[in-house]
Design an enzyme around this catalytic site. Sequence first.
Site, PDB file in Angstrom:
ATOM      1  CB  CYS A   2      51.045  47.942  28.121  1.00  0.00           C
ATOM      2  SG  CYS A   2      49.752  48.890  27.357  1.00  0.00           S
ATOM      3  NE  ARG A  27      52.011  42.601  31.052  1.00  0.00           N
ATOM      4  CZ  ARG A  27      51.740  42.676  32.352  1.00  0.00           C
ATOM      5  NH1 ARG A  27      52.011  41.654  33.120  1.00  0.00           N
ATOM      6  NH2 ARG A  27      51.208  43.742  32.881  1.00  0.00           N
ATOM      7  CD1 TRP A  75      45.376  44.121  24.737  1.00  0.00           C
ATOM      8  CD2 TRP A  75      44.331  45.714  25.917  1.00  0.00           C
ATOM      9  NE1 TRP A  75      44.057  43.757  24.858  1.00  0.00           N
ATOM     10  CE2 TRP A  75      43.395  44.723  25.569  1.00  0.00           C
ATOM     11  CE3 TRP A  75      43.891  46.803  26.656  1.00  0.00           C
ATOM     12  CZ2 TRP A  75      42.048  44.785  25.945  1.00  0.00           C
ATOM     13  CZ3 TRP A  75      42.555  46.880  27.024  1.00  0.00           C
ATOM     14  CH2 TRP A  75      41.645  45.870  26.673  1.00  0.00           C
ATOM     15  CG  ASN A  99      51.020  48.399  31.961  1.00  0.00           C
ATOM     16  OD1 ASN A  99      49.854  48.562  31.628  1.00  0.00           O
ATOM     17  ND2 ASN A  99      51.432  47.400  32.721  1.00  0.00           N
ATOM     18  N   GLY A 100      49.272  51.374  31.656  1.00  0.00           N
ATOM     19  CA  GLY A 100      48.294  51.953  32.579  1.00  0.00           C
ATOM     20  C   GLY A 100      47.502  53.034  31.883  1.00  0.00           C
ATOM     21  CD  GLU A 480      36.774  28.779  33.328  1.00  0.00           C
ATOM     22  OE1 GLU A 480      36.261  29.894  33.466  1.00  0.00           O
ATOM     23  OE2 GLU A 480      37.924  28.610  32.875  1.00  0.00           O
ATOM     24  CE  LYS A 484      39.137  29.388  29.895  1.00  0.00           C
ATOM     25  NZ  LYS A 484      39.687  30.002  31.030  1.00  0.00           N
ATOM     26  CD  GLU A 487      38.867  33.360  28.260  1.00  0.00           C
ATOM     27  OE1 GLU A 487      39.264  34.301  28.933  1.00  0.00           O
ATOM     28  OE2 GLU A 487      39.104  32.170  28.577  1.00  0.00           O
ATOM     29  CG  HIS A 503      12.116  30.168  32.931  1.00  0.00           C
ATOM     30  ND1 HIS A 503      10.771  30.037  33.144  1.00  0.00           N
ATOM     31  CD2 HIS A 503      12.714  29.240  33.725  1.00  0.00           C
ATOM     32  CE1 HIS A 503      10.556  29.083  34.051  1.00  0.00           C
ATOM     33  NE2 HIS A 503      11.723  28.577  34.405  1.00  0.00           N
ATOM     34  CE  LYS A 604      47.518  34.109  32.285  1.00  0.00           C
ATOM     35  NZ  LYS A 604      46.410  33.153  32.242  1.00  0.00           N
TER      36      LYS A 604
END
Length: 609
Positions: A2, A27, A75, A99-100, A480, A484, A487, A503, A604
Site C-alpha cells: 500500500c 510499490r 495491495w 498501510n500494514g 536471479e 527476473k 516476475e 537428479h 516493490k
Amino acid sequence: MCGIVGYLGNRDCTSVLMDGLEKLEYRGYDSAGIAVFEGREIKTVKTRGKLSAMREKLEREGKPSGHCGIGHTRWATHGEPSDINSHPHSNGRVTIVHNGIIENYAELKEFLTEQGYTFLSQTDSEVVACLLDYYYAERNPLHAITETLKELRGSYALGMIFKDFPDRVYAARRGSPLIVGMGSGEGFIASDIPAFLKYTKEYVLLDDNEIVRLDNDGTRFFDVHGKPVTKDVQTAEWDVEQAQKCGFPHYMLKEIHEQPDVVQKTLDSLVKDGVPDLTGIGLTDDMLRGFQRVYITACGTAMYAGIVAKYAIEKLARVPVAVEIASEFRYMDPIVGEGDLVIVVSQSGETADTKAALELAKSRGAKTLAVVNVKYSAIARLADICINTLAGLEIAVASTKAYSVQIVSLYLLAFRFAYARGIISENELKRLTAQLEKTPETIRSVIEHSDECQFAASQLINTETLFFIGRGFDYALSLEGSLKLKEISYIHSEAYAAGELKHGTISLIEQNIPVITIATQRHVLEKTISNMEEVKARGAYIIALCRKGTTFADGTVDLKLELDFGELDDMLVPLPTVCALQLIAYYSSVLRGNDPDKPRNLAKSVTTE
Ligand code: G6P
C-alpha cells in the site's frame, strides 16, 4: 504494498494526491482512492483497479475540489480487491488510509460491534476508523489517536482526517514507512519521498510510535502519549529526474542502463587508495578477524545477491556463510549469537521479514550489517553497521540496479574480509579491487549488445516453461535470472545447479523446452558442457550465455550469447552477466504485452509478513 499520501496546502489537493499516488505505483497495488475536504464535507472517490480507473471515475463523478485530503493505493491483504475494500475508509467522523496489518482486528471488531458500530468492508483497516471515532468522544483528534494506538497490534502507517477539522491531516506509524514532506506553507505525508519530491526535498522521518499533524500553523510532531517532540528536517539527495523515465519506455529499462554509473558510484564510496575501506561505516579489520560465522538473510532478489556473496566470501575469506530466506530465518530458531556477523540485504530497507530477521539477530547478540539502498529506511537505522548502496531511486518492481550495487558492496566486503584474515596479500587485495573497478565498463559493453538479448527473448515468445542452469557463480546468477523472468514475463521458470538437474528435474525436459545455460566459470566449463549435452540429448533448446570465444561442440547450443568481459576474473562476471539476464527478462515481458514495471500481484516494498 500500500501507498499513502496526504496533503494540506494551497494547491489543488486532488491533483497533488493523484500525482503522489502515481509516484507510489511502483510499490504495487490493486485499488486506489482519495478523500478530500470540499468545504466541511469529505468527498471520497475510490475504486478497484489501477489509477487509470480512478482517473476515469474522477472524470465521471467530478473531482473533489479542496486543499486538504488523503489518498491510498491498496495491495489487498484482508478482503479481495473491490471498491468497498479500497481505502479511504470512513466510519463515524473519521476517515483513514492504512498501510500494514492490524493483527488484533478481529477482537477490536467484536468490541466495536458491541458498541453499535457496523462495518462495510472486509478489511482490517476499517476497525481503525471506528476505534478512532470511539475515542473521539471529546472531539480531540490527538487524544483519539493516542488512545487508538494503544490498542492496535501489528504494523501500520496511518493517514487520518477528522470531519470537524477540515484543515488538518494527521498521520502515525509503527513498523510501516511514513515520511513527512515539509513544503513552504504546505505539508505532505507519504509512504516514500518520490510522492512529494516535485514540491519539496525537505523531509522528516516519522519514527515508530510517533504522530504528525499538518495544519495551517505548520507541522507538529508528537510521541505516542501526545507530547510534542522535535524532529530533524533532512534534505533528499534525489532529484525529480530520478523519478522519471527520461525517454526510456519503462523504468526497468532505464534502471538497467543506469548500472554502469551506479556501480561506479558505489565503488567510489567504498574504495580508498585502491582498496576497500570499510572503516568509514564502522567495520574494522579487527572486527572482521573476529567473526566465526556469517549469515546472510534477505528476500527475493536481495537474497540472491546474498548467494553470490556467499560464494565470494567463502572462496576468498574462508569463513562459513549461510544464506537464509528472511521469512525462514526469523522463525527457525537459528543458531546465531555473539561472534557471528549477520548481513541483511534489502533495496527498500523496509521488507518486514528482513527487518524481523535483523531484530532477531540483534537480540541474540550478533553483529548486524545492513546492505541497504534507502538510507532513511527502518533497516538502515536498525542495523549496527550499514553499507548504503548508491543505486538511487529504483522504481520498477523487478529489481535490477539495486542487485548490482548489492553484489558490488558484498564483493568489496569479501575482499576486505579475506585481507583482514590474512588470507590474501595487500597486492592481491589491490588486484581484486582493480578488477572490480573494471565492471562498469564490462556492464556497459553487455548493455550495448541488448539486441542479442532481445533476440533471445523473441525465442521464448511461445514458451510456457523453461530452466536456467549453471555452476558456482553461474548457479547463483541462474537463480536471479530465473526470478527476473518469472516476475515480469509470467513464464514458469526454474533455476538449477547444472549438476543437480539429472537428479529429478531432467524428467521435465522434452522437445524444445528452453534451457538457458550460464557458462562463464572456466574451471567448471567442461562439467557444465556435459550437463548441456544431457539436456540437449532430450530435446532441449539451449541458449548459452558465455565468455566471448567459448566454443561448444557442433549441435550443442541453439543460440549463443557471447559476452565480452575482457580479462575480468570469473568470480566477478556475475555483474555484467546479470545485465544480459535482466534484458532477456525485460524483452520477454514487453514482447508478451506485459508492463514490466508493474508486474501483476507483486509489490516493490513488502511491509507485511
Ligand atoms: C519484493 C520485491 C522483490 C524484492 C523483494 C525484497 O518481493 O517484489 O523484487 O527483491 O521484495 O525487497 P527488498 O526491498 O528487501 O530488497
